[in-house]
Design a protein around this motif. Structure first.
Motif, PDB file in Angstrom:
ATOM      1  N   LEU A   1     -14.774  -7.105   4.727  1.00 13.57           N
ATOM      2  CA  LEU A   1     -13.345  -7.127   4.413  1.00 13.57           C
ATOM      3  C   LEU A   1     -13.014  -6.236   3.220  1.00 13.57           C
ATOM      4  CD1 LEU A   1     -12.559 -10.909   4.914  1.00 13.57           C
ATOM      5  CD2 LEU A   1     -11.900  -9.012   6.389  1.00 13.57           C
ATOM      6  N   VAL A   2     -13.860  -6.276   2.197  1.00 16.99           N
ATOM      7  CA  VAL A   2     -13.625  -5.461   1.005  1.00 16.99           C
ATOM      8  C   VAL A   2     -13.787  -3.980   1.328  1.00 16.99           C
ATOM      9  CG1 VAL A   2     -14.575  -4.909  -1.271  1.00 16.99           C
ATOM     10  CG2 VAL A   2     -14.224  -7.282  -0.614  1.00 16.99           C
ATOM     11  N   THR A   3     -14.733  -3.659   2.184  1.00 15.00           N
ATOM     12  CA  THR A   3     -14.990  -2.260   2.523  1.00 15.00           C
ATOM     13  C   THR A   3     -13.889  -1.683   3.403  1.00 15.00           C
ATOM     14  OG1 THR A   3     -17.351  -2.727   2.407  1.00 15.00           O
ATOM     15  CG2 THR A   3     -16.717  -0.695   3.468  1.00 15.00           C
ATOM     16  N   VAL A   4     -13.320  -2.486   4.274  1.00  8.07           N
ATOM     17  CA  VAL A   4     -12.285  -2.012   5.189  1.00  8.07           C
ATOM     18  C   VAL A   4     -10.916  -1.956   4.499  1.00  8.07           C
ATOM     19  CG1 VAL A   4     -11.093  -2.565   7.350  1.00  8.07           C
ATOM     20  CG2 VAL A   4     -13.547  -2.771   7.209  1.00  8.07           C
ATOM     21  N   ALA A   5     -10.721  -2.716   3.452  1.00  6.26           N
ATOM     22  CA  ALA A   5      -9.419  -2.778   2.777  1.00  6.26           C
ATOM     23  C   ALA A   5      -8.902  -1.416   2.316  1.00  6.26           C
ATOM     24  CB  ALA A   5      -9.492  -3.756   1.611  1.00  6.26           C
ATOM     25  N   PRO A   6      -9.728  -0.538   1.734  1.00  7.59           N
ATOM     26  CA  PRO A   6      -9.187   0.765   1.312  1.00  7.59           C
ATOM     27  C   PRO A   6      -8.663   1.615   2.480  1.00  7.59           C
ATOM     28  CG  PRO A   6     -11.253   0.363   0.205  1.00  7.59           C
ATOM     29  CD  PRO A   6     -11.088  -0.724   1.221  1.00  7.59           C
ATOM     30  N   LEU A   7      -9.174   1.395   3.655  1.00 13.14           N
ATOM     31  CA  LEU A   7      -8.684   2.152   4.804  1.00 13.14           C
ATOM     32  C   LEU A   7      -7.236   1.791   5.125  1.00 13.14           C
ATOM     33  CD1 LEU A   7     -11.848   1.874   7.072  1.00 13.14           C
ATOM     34  CD2 LEU A   7     -11.189   3.778   5.612  1.00 13.14           C
ATOM     35  N   PHE A   8      -6.879   0.534   4.921  1.00  8.19           N
ATOM     36  CA  PHE A   8      -5.507   0.091   5.169  1.00  8.19           C
ATOM     37  C   PHE A   8      -4.589   0.350   3.976  1.00  8.19           C
ATOM     38  CE2 PHE A   8      -7.852  -2.719   8.138  1.00  8.19           C
ATOM     39  CZ  PHE A   8      -7.276  -2.250   9.316  1.00  8.19           C
ATOM     40  N   LEU A   9      -5.170   0.344   2.785  1.00 10.48           N
ATOM     41  CA  LEU A   9      -4.364   0.516   1.577  1.00 10.48           C
ATOM     42  C   LEU A   9      -4.172   1.977   1.203  1.00 10.48           C
ATOM     43  CD1 LEU A   9      -5.921  -2.357  -0.549  1.00 10.48           C
ATOM     44  CD2 LEU A   9      -3.784  -2.392   0.745  1.00 10.48           C
TER      45      LEU A   9
ATOM     46  N   THR B   1      -9.127   5.422  -2.101  1.00 14.06           N
ATOM     47  CA  THR B   1     -10.404   6.111  -1.905  1.00 14.06           C
ATOM     48  C   THR B   1     -11.421   5.147  -1.294  1.00 14.06           C
ATOM     49  OG1 THR B   1      -9.936   7.368  -3.897  1.00 14.06           O
ATOM     50  CG2 THR B   1     -12.197   7.444  -3.064  1.00 14.06           C
ATOM     51  N   PRO B   2     -12.107   5.563  -0.226  1.00 14.55           N
ATOM     52  CA  PRO B   2     -13.119   4.679   0.379  1.00 14.55           C
ATOM     53  C   PRO B   2     -14.303   4.448  -0.565  1.00 14.55           C
ATOM     54  CG  PRO B   2     -12.679   6.592   1.784  1.00 14.55           C
ATOM     55  CD  PRO B   2     -11.930   6.790   0.524  1.00 14.55           C
ATOM     56  N   PHE B   3     -15.016   3.373  -0.305  1.00 16.70           N
ATOM     57  CA  PHE B   3     -16.193   3.035  -1.104  1.00 16.70           C
ATOM     58  C   PHE B   3     -17.354   3.950  -0.730  1.00 16.70           C
ATOM     59  CE2 PHE B   3     -13.899  -1.041  -1.333  1.00 16.70           C
ATOM     60  CZ  PHE B   3     -13.896  -1.201  -2.703  1.00 16.70           C
TER      61      PHE B   3
END
Length: 85
Positions: free
Chosen positions: A36-44, A47-49
């Motif tokens: 969930l934490v890793t996918v969150a930047p894709l929606f927000l 910058t990706p992790f």
């Protein structure tokens, strides 16, 4: 009255695979939260992790396999106990 009630001894016993199931559940939850934490930047739109963060997501599958191994270990122990009687 409470002191005269018998506790189910079977409920307090732990089977041979119970520890693996609990550990697998914990590892699975850690992997799910990491996903969930890793996918969150894709929606927000941030910058990706780094790739290491995506590797932590693999713990979800590892936890599932550990829990499945615990279930199979418990099944095998019950089958052995049933055969011996």
């Amino acid at each position: 009255m409470r002191d005269k009630t018998q506790v189910n001894s079977r409920a307090t016993e732990t089977g041979p695979g119970d520890g693996l199931v609990k550990a697998g559940g914990i590892v699975f939850v850690v992997g799910a939260v990491a996903t969930l934490v890793t996918v969150a930047p894709l929606f927000l739109g941030t910058t990706p992790f780094p790739p290491v963060a995506y590797a932590v997501c693999m713990l979800m599958g590892v936890g599932f396999l550990v829990a499945a191994a615990g279930v199979l270990r418990g099944v095998a122990a019950q089958r052995r106990a049933a055969r011996s009687t």
